[in-house]
Design a protein around this motif. Structure first.
Motif, mmCIF file in Angstrom:
data_model
loop_
_atom_site.group_PDB
_atom_site.id
_atom_site.type_symbol
_atom_site.label_atom_id
_atom_site.label_comp_id
_atom_site.label_asym_id
_atom_site.label_seq_id
_atom_site.Cartn_x
_atom_site.Cartn_y
_atom_site.Cartn_z
ATOM 1 N N GLY A 35 0.787 -1.216 0.000
ATOM 2 C CA GLY A 35 0.000 0.000 0.000
ATOM 3 C C GLY A 35 0.823 1.271 0.000
ATOM 4 N N ALA A 36 1.934 1.241 0.680
ATOM 5 C CA ALA A 36 2.774 2.436 0.788
ATOM 6 C C ALA A 36 4.123 2.117 0.147
ATOM 7 N N THR A 37 5.075 2.982 0.320
ATOM 8 C CA THR A 37 6.417 2.696 -0.181
ATOM 9 C C THR A 37 7.045 1.633 0.702
ATOM 10 N N PRO A 38 7.360 0.509 0.118
ATOM 11 C CA PRO A 38 7.909 -0.575 0.947
ATOM 12 C C PRO A 38 9.402 -0.431 1.157
ATOM 13 N N TYR A 39 9.888 -1.134 2.117
ATOM 14 C CA TYR A 39 11.321 -1.318 2.265
ATOM 15 C C TYR A 39 11.660 -2.594 1.509
ATOM 16 N N LEU A 40 12.571 -2.523 0.572
ATOM 17 C CA LEU A 40 12.856 -3.631 -0.325
ATOM 18 C C LEU A 40 14.305 -4.068 -0.233
ATOM 19 N N PHE A 41 14.516 -5.357 -0.446
ATOM 20 C CA PHE A 41 15.839 -5.938 -0.290
ATOM 21 C C PHE A 41 16.085 -6.984 -1.375
ATOM 22 N N TRP A 42 17.360 -7.196 -1.647
ATOM 23 C CA TRP A 42 17.791 -8.335 -2.442
ATOM 24 C C TRP A 42 18.822 -9.115 -1.626
ATOM 25 N N TYR A 43 18.576 -10.443 -1.544
ATOM 26 C CA TYR A 43 19.496 -11.355 -0.871
ATOM 27 C C TYR A 43 19.990 -12.384 -1.882
ATOM 28 N N VAL A 44 21.180 -12.913 -1.629
ATOM 29 C CA VAL A 44 21.728 -13.986 -2.436
ATOM 30 C C VAL A 44 22.001 -15.185 -1.528
ATOM 31 N N GLN A 45 21.709 -16.367 -2.046
ATOM 32 C CA GLN A 45 21.942 -17.608 -1.301
ATOM 33 C C GLN A 45 22.739 -18.568 -2.174
ATOM 34 N N SER A 46 23.983 -18.768 -1.814
ATOM 35 C CA SER A 46 24.823 -19.724 -2.525
ATOM 36 C C SER A 46 24.620 -21.106 -1.914
ATOM 37 N N PRO A 47 24.875 -22.154 -2.673
ATOM 38 C CA PRO A 47 24.662 -23.515 -2.162
ATOM 39 C C PRO A 47 25.369 -23.747 -0.846
ATOM 40 N N GLY A 48 24.622 -24.205 0.140
ATOM 41 C CA GLY A 48 25.204 -24.497 1.436
ATOM 42 C C GLY A 48 25.538 -23.279 2.272
ATOM 43 N N GLN A 49 25.149 -22.120 1.779
ATOM 44 C CA GLN A 49 25.458 -20.885 2.505
ATOM 45 C C GLN A 49 24.184 -20.219 3.000
ATOM 46 N N GLY A 50 24.363 -19.350 3.964
ATOM 47 C CA GLY A 50 23.227 -18.562 4.426
ATOM 48 C C GLY A 50 22.923 -17.434 3.462
ATOM 49 N N LEU A 51 21.813 -16.784 3.680
ATOM 50 C CA LEU A 51 21.431 -15.639 2.865
ATOM 51 C C LEU A 51 22.334 -14.451 3.173
ATOM 52 N N GLN A 52 22.727 -13.756 2.126
ATOM 53 C CA GLN A 52 23.565 -12.576 2.289
ATOM 54 C C GLN A 52 22.866 -11.385 1.664
ATOM 55 N N LEU A 53 22.839 -10.275 2.385
ATOM 56 C CA LEU A 53 22.193 -9.075 1.886
ATOM 57 C C LEU A 53 23.043 -8.435 0.797
ATOM 58 N N LEU A 54 22.441 -8.203 -0.363
ATOM 59 C CA LEU A 54 23.132 -7.524 -1.463
ATOM 60 C C LEU A 54 22.911 -6.016 -1.410
ATOM 61 N N LEU A 55 21.665 -5.615 -1.188
ATOM 62 C CA LEU A 55 21.341 -4.197 -1.138
ATOM 63 C C LEU A 55 19.935 -4.012 -0.586
ATOM 64 N N LYS A 56 19.613 -2.747 -0.274
ATOM 65 C CA LYS A 56 18.307 -2.457 0.301
ATOM 66 C C LYS A 56 17.870 -1.051 -0.127
ATOM 67 N N TYR A 57 16.565 -0.855 -0.168
ATOM 68 C CA TYR A 57 15.984 0.438 -0.513
ATOM 69 C C TYR A 57 14.976 0.822 0.552
ATOM 70 N N PHE A 58 15.161 2.037 1.068
ATOM 71 C CA PHE A 58 14.190 2.565 2.023
ATOM 72 C C PHE A 58 13.476 3.782 1.444
ATOM 73 N N SER A 59 14.231 4.729 0.936
ATOM 74 C CA SER A 59 13.672 5.952 0.381
ATOM 75 C C SER A 59 14.805 6.686 -0.320
ATOM 76 N N GLY A 60 14.473 7.829 -0.924
ATOM 77 C CA GLY A 60 15.515 8.639 -1.538
ATOM 78 C C GLY A 60 15.868 8.164 -2.929
ATOM 79 N N ASP A 61 17.135 8.175 -3.215
ATOM 80 C CA ASP A 61 17.624 7.805 -4.540
ATOM 81 C C ASP A 61 17.102 6.436 -4.940
ATOM 82 N N THR A 62 16.460 6.375 -6.090
ATOM 83 C CA THR A 62 15.823 5.126 -6.506
ATOM 84 C C THR A 62 16.806 4.115 -7.076
ATOM 85 N N LEU A 63 18.015 4.523 -7.353
ATOM 86 C CA LEU A 63 19.049 3.598 -7.814
ATOM 87 C C LEU A 63 19.952 3.287 -6.633
ATOM 88 N N VAL A 64 19.965 2.021 -6.266
ATOM 89 C CA VAL A 64 20.684 1.599 -5.067
ATOM 90 C C VAL A 64 21.883 0.743 -5.468
#
Lengths: 117, 114
Positions: free
Chosen positions: B28-57
């Motif tokens: 409904g509103a501007t969400p907080y968005l994230f991209w994670y990567v998961q390599s085989p046998g590995q945990g999730l790792q945060l690649l980047l996140k967007y909260f507000s402001g510049d739309t290119l992260v």
């Protein structure tokens, strides 16, 4: 700095047996999360702890699943009895403080892959 | 209902080629968005996140993502893919209720061919 530690990494059990997973978060992280990741799906939150208090367990199937974090550090997730449909990866994550989950990064462990036969 | 959708289950690219992984959100509103990567046998790792402001992260490992409100999208891009980028990629959003939990998409598996 050590990351989130989970054990065992793999577990194979027969249905109706109990199973437990252990998680040790990053030192100093007071928020701990357990996620369930089914094959081909993204993780889904099961329970979140703030220190030793379970502040969100709405998605935890309480008839067979239980969790504890007695001293606010490491945590155990238990299934009793296990069913075939519980085969999945169980992920643990931790963060410095609750706040907005995005403002404090969640650090994930490698997970425990459970196979129920 | 609030959600993120990743339309591509599996993508194959050649090493050195550009990459774009799609993510569409419903919120409904501007969400907080994230991209994670998961390599085989590995945990999730945060690649980047967007909260507000510049739309290119900008993120780690040479990844970037662009938030487009008009398209309800938050696509992940990389100009030149390396063989080590082969992994599972998850888009996620954070709700802004008191729970502030992460909700993940179903993931996109990236295969990199030489």
């Amino acid at each position: 700095e050590a990351g989130v530690v989970q054990s065992p990494r793999y577990k194979i059990i027969e249905k109706k047996q109990p199973v437990a997973f252990w998680c040790n978060p990053i030192s100093g992280h007071n928020t701990l999360y357990w996620y369930l990741q089914n094959l081909g799906q993204g993780p889904e939150l099961l329970i979140r702890y703030e220190n030793e208090e379970a502040v969100d367990d709405s998605q935890l199937p309480k008839d067979r699943f239980s969790a504890e974090r007695l001293k606010g550090v490491d945590s155990t997730l238990k299934i009793q009895p296990a069913e075939l449909g519980d085969s999945a990866v169980y992920l643990c994550a931790s963060s410095l403080e609750r706040g907005l989950a995005g403002l404090v990064e969640q650090f994930f462990g490698p997970g425990t892959r459970l196979t129920v036969l | 209902a609030q959600s993120v959708t990743q339309p591509d289950i599996h993508i194959t690219v050649s090493e050195g080629a550009s990459l774009e992984l799609r993510c569409n959100y419903s919120y409904g509103a501007t969400p907080y968005l994230f991209w994670y990567v998961q390599s085989p046998g590995q945990g999730l790792q945060l690649l980047l996140k967007y909260f507000s402001g510049d739309t290119l992260v900008q993120g780690i490992k040479g990844f970037e993502a662009e938030f487009k409100r008009s398209q309800s999208s938050f696509n992940l891009r990389k100009p030149s893919v390396h063989w080590s980028d082969a992994a599972e990629y998850f888009c996620a959003f954070c709700d802004q209720t008191g729970a502030n939990n992460l909700f993940f998409g179903t993931g996109t598996r990236l295969t990199v061919i030489p």
